[in-house]
Enzyme design. Structure first.
Site, PDB file in Angstrom:
ATOM      1  N   GLY A  16      16.634  83.457  35.203  1.00  0.00           N
ATOM      2  CA  GLY A  16      15.792  82.361  34.703  1.00  0.00           C
ATOM      3  C   GLY A  16      15.515  82.506  33.216  1.00  0.00           C
ATOM      4  CB  SER A 112       2.365  80.890  40.951  1.00  0.00           C
ATOM      5  OG  SER A 112       1.403  79.955  40.549  1.00  0.00           O
ATOM      6  CB  SER A 113      -2.911  81.757  39.861  1.00  0.00           C
ATOM      7  OG  SER A 113      -2.612  80.486  39.298  1.00  0.00           O
ATOM      8  CB  CYS A 114      -0.704  77.855  43.228  1.00  0.00           C
ATOM      9  SG  CYS A 114       1.029  78.150  43.592  1.00  0.00           S
ATOM     10  CE1 TYR A 141       4.551  78.076  41.799  1.00  0.00           C
ATOM     11  CE2 TYR A 141       6.908  77.784  42.123  1.00  0.00           C
ATOM     12  CZ  TYR A 141       5.839  78.322  41.412  1.00  0.00           C
ATOM     13  OH  TYR A 141       6.095  79.125  40.323  1.00  0.00           O
ATOM     14  CE  LYS A 145       7.486  81.466  42.331  1.00  0.00           C
ATOM     15  NZ  LYS A 145       8.499  82.322  41.671  1.00  0.00           N
ATOM     16  CG  HIS A 184       2.278  73.514  34.665  1.00  0.00           C
ATOM     17  ND1 HIS A 184       3.525  74.084  34.619  1.00  0.00           N
ATOM     18  CD2 HIS A 184       1.841  73.708  35.929  1.00  0.00           C
ATOM     19  CE1 HIS A 184       3.817  74.619  35.794  1.00  0.00           C
ATOM     20  NE2 HIS A 184       2.809  74.401  36.603  1.00  0.00           N
TER      21      HIS A 184
END
Ligand code: GFB
Length: 324
Positions: A16, A112-114, A141, A145, A184
């Site tokens: 990536g 990710s924080s989500c 998502y 993750k 975002h």
């Protein structure tokens, strides 16, 4: 942090590398005495399991930073749920499994924080994971993750490989996606404010109520923390990566408007979702090592806007639509 991995003389594959985080990690690794491996999509399709295995066996990296993912803002996540779940599961499974098969010694997976519950107590500690329902707009998502984080833990337990996970907060900076539907909040507000000022308009359109709070970390700070963890951390538990400070979306909009220039009215479009009310990470595990971010939010926003201006003339601003 109990695990030193010396990068000197090593081959580090950054999956990536063209994305915002991946390109920042490549920038940060330039100051390490290591060889950075990258592969263009035409050379390596991370969705092709056989191709990833072949590439990894040929190139034999010593370490992998898994910064490849299908990412997007709140609307893109909500609309393209199958893409966000399926594509991220495929990419991460291919890279993690192929790393194991080609005897990669160190792998850092980016979450990710989500991944945390919508109403987790704040600031959110690492062990809040899987203790409550997720935010519906980005659960797809988030589940991908969480699966990636668990896959690294599973390989560590079963095969003893040193695969670790980091959970960054909301990141922003050079190389971000400035597509108004897919991006975002920071790139979106920055571009909207810029275009409003160019057009002589005095209103900045903000999605939602403006009351949610978000923590932001400048992407070069995130990359510095990730390389630090790659070298210094070895453990089954994931590590939160953030700035430790959050701000309301309304305050952010005012800050962006003041940086872009011009006293703008802030207009709130409450037909758009707010998402998680707050997701401030508890970064005490990371900060206990002495690591600290270098950029405060205003400074990071100013750096990002300067980059945006330089690149908009060169047509280098990424505007990746959500369905791509
Ligand atoms: O950055 P954002 O899309 O992602 O939205 P999340 C953050 C907050 O900003 C939300 C508000 O409350 C949005 O409603 N917002 C205001 C805007 N104006 C805008 C705008 O013009 N564009 C956007 N995009 N937001 C993401 C997850 O959640 O966090 C991802 O969807 C990932 O999967 C990322 O985890 C770190 O912070 O709500």
């Amino acid at each position: 942090m109990n695990g030193t991995f010396d990068l000197r003389g090593k081959k580090v594959f950054v999956a990536g590398h063209r994305g915002m985080v991946g390109s920042a990690v490549v920038r940060r690794l330039a100051s390490e005495d290591c060889e950075v491996l990258t592969a263009a999509r035409t050379e390596l399709d991370l969705g092709d399991q056989a191709g990833v295995r072949r590439w990894m066996m040929d190139r034999r990296p010593d370490a992998v930073v898994m910064a490849a993912a299908k990412v997007g803002g709140i609307l893109a996540n909500d609309r393209f749920s199958a893409d966000f779940l399926h594509e991220n599961l495929v990419l991460q499974t291919n890279v993690i499994d192929s790393a194991f098969r080609s005897e990669v010694r160190k792998l850092l997976f980016l979450g990710s924080s989500c991944i945390y519950p919508k109403f987790a107590s704040q600031p959110i500690q690492e062990d809040a994971l899987l203790t409550g329902p997720l935010e519906p707009t980005n659960e797809w998502y988030a589940i991908a993750k969480i699966a990636g984080l668990k896959l690294c833990q599973a390989y560590r337990r079963q095969y003893g490989v040193d695969y670790i996970s980091a959970m960054p907060t909301n990141l922003y900076g050079p190389g971000d996606n400035f597509h108004l539907e897919a991006g975002h909040v920071i790139p979106a507000l920055m571009r909207k404010a810029h275009e409003a000022r160019q057009a002589g308009r005095k209103t900045l359109q903000v999605w939602g109520s403006g009351t949610p709070m978000r923590e932001f970390l400048y992407v070069d700070d995130a990359a510095d923390a990730l390389v630090f963890l790659l070298k210094a951390y070895s453990g089954e538990g994931h590590v939160n990566v953030g700035s430790g400070q959050d701000i309301t979306i309304a305050e952010l909009a005012r800050m962006v408007a003041s940086i872009v220039g011009g006293d703008m009215e802030i207009a709130f479009d409450t037909t758009k979702p707010d998402g998680t009310p707050r997701k401030l990470l508890d970064v005490s595990r990371l900060f206990a090592t002495g690591w600290r971010p270098r950029y405060a939010l205003r400074g990071g926003l100013e750096q990002t806007y300067a980059w945006f201006i330089r690149n908009i003339e060169a047509g280098q601003i990424r505007l990746t639509a959500p369905e791509s």
